[in-house]
Design an enzyme around this catalytic site. Sequence first.
Site, PDB file in Angstrom:
ATOM      1  N   LYS A 115     -36.407  22.138  -9.475  1.00 34.13           N
ATOM      2  CA  LYS A 115     -35.888  20.861  -9.982  1.00 34.13           C
ATOM      3  C   LYS A 115     -34.614  20.452  -9.253  1.00 34.13           C
ATOM      4  O   LYS A 115     -34.339  19.257  -9.130  1.00 34.13           O
ATOM      5  CB  LYS A 115     -35.686  20.918 -11.501  1.00 34.13           C
ATOM      6  N   LYS A 197     -49.097  22.890  -9.365  1.00 28.99           N
ATOM      7  CA  LYS A 197     -49.551  22.686 -10.750  1.00 28.99           C
ATOM      8  C   LYS A 197     -49.581  21.187 -11.092  1.00 28.99           C
ATOM      9  O   LYS A 197     -48.832  20.396 -10.521  1.00 28.99           O
ATOM     10  CB  LYS A 197     -48.675  23.481 -11.732  1.00 28.99           C
ATOM     11  N   LYS A 200     -46.371  16.542 -15.317  1.00 28.41           N
ATOM     12  CA  LYS A 200     -46.255  15.177 -15.817  1.00 28.41           C
ATOM     13  C   LYS A 200     -45.205  14.356 -15.075  1.00 28.41           C
ATOM     14  O   LYS A 200     -45.196  13.151 -15.150  1.00 28.41           O
ATOM     15  CB  LYS A 200     -46.052  15.127 -17.336  1.00 28.41           C
TER      16      LYS A 200
END
Length: 334
Positions: A115, A197, A200
């Site tokens: 992130k 993966k 969202k």
Amino acid sequence: MDNVKKTVFSAVQPTGKITLGNYLGAIRNWTPLQNEYDCLYCVADLHSLTVTQVPAELRKNTLELAALYLACGIDPSKSSLFIQSHVHEHAELAWILDTIAYVGEMNRMTQFKDKSRKHADNINMGLMNYPVLMASDILLYQAHLVPIGKDQTQHLEITRDIAERFNGRYSDTFVVPEALTFRTGASIKSLQDPTAKMSKSDPNENATVTLFDDKDAIRRKLRRAVTDCDTSIRYGEDKPAISNLLTIYSLCSGESVKDAEKRFDGQGYGTFKDAVADSVISVIEPIQTKQRRIIADKSYLEGVLKQGAEQAERIARKTLDKVYRKVGLVGRFR
Ligand code: ATP
Ligand code: LTN
């Protein structure tokens, strides 16, 4: 003590539209646990602040996610369903646990590194602290089991380390929790890159199927899903894209991967992808219908969340009082 029910805790962040990966890897596995355990399911709104949010959207996503939990089968007469920020003990315990966790171990977390790369302009303290708040969520309720997708196992390990360190320093206080991962569905991959993966926050709309997509969008996205070089429909390490679609098909249709391989043997990718889309639609459509009904009934949803927060707070308060005492804080004079 053997007849005392164990506690289960889990949460998802309201950071956007819930994907098929979130559903198959996490939320779907929560409902069967309700009959055997004391379950607490939470909308982790405080966690979602670690990346930039539009306030009005965050509010909307939070309530939509709570309604989705109910639509997926979370039963408020069996489980406590609540919004993380409604139980202020989460943030308070996180502060104490901040004094137990080490900067070095937070720095090594894969999600923090990922992130930080993705949001290089906003590497805030909360992003680094994220696993400590997650430890606080879990330890507050003395949870024994935490159902999560594979990507969260590192955070659970750190939660266990923090619990053991605290117990070692201040005497037994926390239950040391265990991860509950489910073999199939633990990692649903992106439809555009089967090595990553399904997430969202992926900016590529075609990479994810969300629980808010209509029939046509689901079919279109599955038709556009990338495939592997040969045309066979079989599961294998050399076939990551088709293996991912077979996993999705199997989880949504209930048919085993082996049987699905036989069924689609010799058929083209087009027929196969349409069948995958049909199976996904058959799972998602009934959830959407229920969710819409719940969202429309504001007072019902608010009632469930109010009751959930009250139930959660009773447990959380007890743990936090104990922790404050153990670390040497003077109790409030009443
Ligand atoms: P974000 O993109 O905002 O980081 P995310 O899609 O990765 O979000 P989380 O909120 O981090 O989702 O995760 C919610 C739950 O869903 C967790 O238990 C996580 O393990 C699970 N999960 C997330 N992505 C997948 C996936 N692709 N396959 C299976 N489980 C998943
Ligand atoms: N970080 C989790 C969401 C989450 C969570 C938790 C999961 C927040 N607190 C406690 C399990 C237990 C994620 O799935 N991204």
